[in-house]
Design a protein around this motif. Structure first.
Motif, short mmCIF file in Angstrom:
data_model
loop_
_atom_site.label_atom_id
_atom_site.label_comp_id
_atom_site.label_asym_id
_atom_site.label_seq_id
_atom_site.Cartn_x
_atom_site.Cartn_y
_atom_site.Cartn_z
N GLY A 1 0.86 -1.42 0.30
CA GLY A 1 0.00 0.26 -0.16
C GLY A 1 0.86 1.35 0.10
O GLY A 1 0.56 2.07 -0.82
N ALA A 2 2.16 1.13 0.69
CA ALA A 2 2.91 2.53 1.17
C ALA A 2 3.88 2.69 -0.52
O ALA A 2 4.02 3.94 -1.23
N PHE A 3 3.67 1.51 -0.89
CA PHE A 3 4.18 1.86 -3.22
C PHE A 3 3.09 2.07 -3.55
O PHE A 3 3.36 2.74 -4.64
N SER A 4 1.81 1.74 -3.47
CA SER A 4 1.08 2.16 -4.29
C SER A 4 0.10 3.55 -4.59
O SER A 4 0.02 3.77 -4.66
N GLY A 5 0.85 3.87 -3.65
CA GLY A 5 0.23 5.09 -2.69
C GLY A 5 -1.13 5.00 -2.24
O GLY A 5 -2.84 6.04 -1.79
N ASN A 6 -1.74 4.05 -2.01
CA ASN A 6 -2.76 3.42 -1.32
C ASN A 6 -2.42 2.99 0.04
O ASN A 6 -3.40 3.07 0.96
N GLY A 7 -0.86 3.93 0.59
CA GLY A 7 -1.31 3.17 2.15
C GLY A 7 -1.68 3.85 3.16
O GLY A 7 -2.27 2.51 4.13
N ASP A 8 -2.65 4.73 3.09
CA ASP A 8 -3.76 5.46 3.81
C ASP A 8 -4.93 3.89 4.26
O ASP A 8 -5.75 3.76 5.50
N THR A 9 -5.40 4.32 2.81
CA THR A 9 -6.66 2.59 2.95
C THR A 9 -6.00 1.52 3.42
O THR A 9 -6.55 1.12 3.91
N ILE A 10 -4.83 1.12 3.47
CA ILE A 10 -4.71 0.17 3.63
C ILE A 10 -4.25 -0.41 4.77
O ILE A 10 -4.53 -0.60 5.73
N ALA A 11 -3.93 1.11 5.56
CA ALA A 11 -3.47 0.94 6.94
C ALA A 11 -4.88 1.05 8.08
O ALA A 11 -4.52 0.86 8.47
#
Length: 273
Positions: free
Chosen positions: A69-79
């Motif tokens: 998620g951190a590398f895909s730019g989806n970090g907040d959603t995954i977190a």
């Protein structure tokens, strides 16, 4: 008597229902209920409860998903998703239930680590056995003479020269030979130089053949910088041989010092259990 037993059972059930549980419906209720659950436990179990809570939370989180998620730019959603999983793992549980579940997680983890360690021990022992076999086989590629010296040139600094006389008794054609050379003085514990070098043999060296090789190491390498006294002795050890197809035939360095340290540690920690 039956009424007394029934009353006792009801008392136990009710006491169990009275035990505070984790409420993960919001961040605030989660924080407050965790504190209440902790305070409901005996003093000697509170630290164990805190550690158990961390164990369950970490066990529920998918770290690979977090990294992705951190590398895909989806970090907040995954977190956020992972945080909800962690809450769900604790929600509705009493302190004793959290401690018990953590014990199960740790036991399963320890068993898995044990299995993986035993597998690695077997692999390292096999690697060591093959390395020892290679060392024995490499004795059949004989270095009859070894000499190291500096040769004067008309211009520039003297160049380093390695002279070897070898004989192939392995029973297999050799296309490349790898060596470890040591320059040391008698009575000194630390050599002047220990370094590796190799030689691609033009036309190879057939079984039973002998050869004399004058090799010229890079004069800007350690071979060209070494300053050893006249009494220094140059010895050579064969550490690896390539067969006629260019693939490794024998490799004595397949099992390193780091491998041995790793094996010793694993055996001490796991194999004796």
């Amino acid at each position: 008597m039956k009424k007394v037993l029934l009353a006792c059972c009801l008392t136990l059930l009710l006491s169990g229902c009275d035990k505070p549980k984790v409420d993960a419906s919001t961040d605030e209720t989660m924080k407050t209920s965790l504190q209440k659950v902790k305070e409901s436990l005996p003093e000697e179990k509170r630290q164990e409860f805190s550690e158990a809570t961390s164990t369950i939370v970490m066990n529920s989180i998918d770290m690979k998903a977090m990294m992705a998620g951190a590398f895909s730019g989806n970090g907040d959603t995954i977190a956020t998703q992972q945080a909800e999983k962690a809450k769900a793992a604790l929600n509705g549980k009493t302190g004793e239930e959290i401690i018990s579940e953590a014990k199960v997680i740790l036991a399963e983890r320890a068993q898995k680590e044990q299995q993986q360690a035993l597998q690695e021990i077997a692999e390292l022992k096999d690697k060591n056995a093959k390395s020892q076999q290679a060392k024995e086989a490499l004795k059949n590629f004989v270095v009859n003479k070894s000499r190291f010296y500096f040769q004067k040139q008309e211009f520039g600094n003297p160049r380093p020269v390695i002279e070897l006389s070898v004989e192939n008794k392995t029973g297999t054609p050799i296309s490349r030979a790898y060596f470890k050379g040591t320059i040391a003085s008698p009575g000194r514990s630390i050599p002047w130089l220990v370094d590796t070098f190799n030689y691609a043999i033009p036309g190879g060296l057939e079984p039973g053949e002998k050869a004399d090789w004058p090799l010229l190491p890079n004069m800007f390498s350690d071979w060209g910088k070494v300053e050893a006294p006249d009494d220094a002795i140059f010895t050579v050890e064969v550490v690896k041989l390539d067969g006629p197809d260019g693939k490794t035939l024998f490799d004595a360095e397949g099992f390193s010092e780091d491998d041995q340290k790793r094996l010793d540690m694993l055996v001490t920690k796991y194999a004796t259990k």
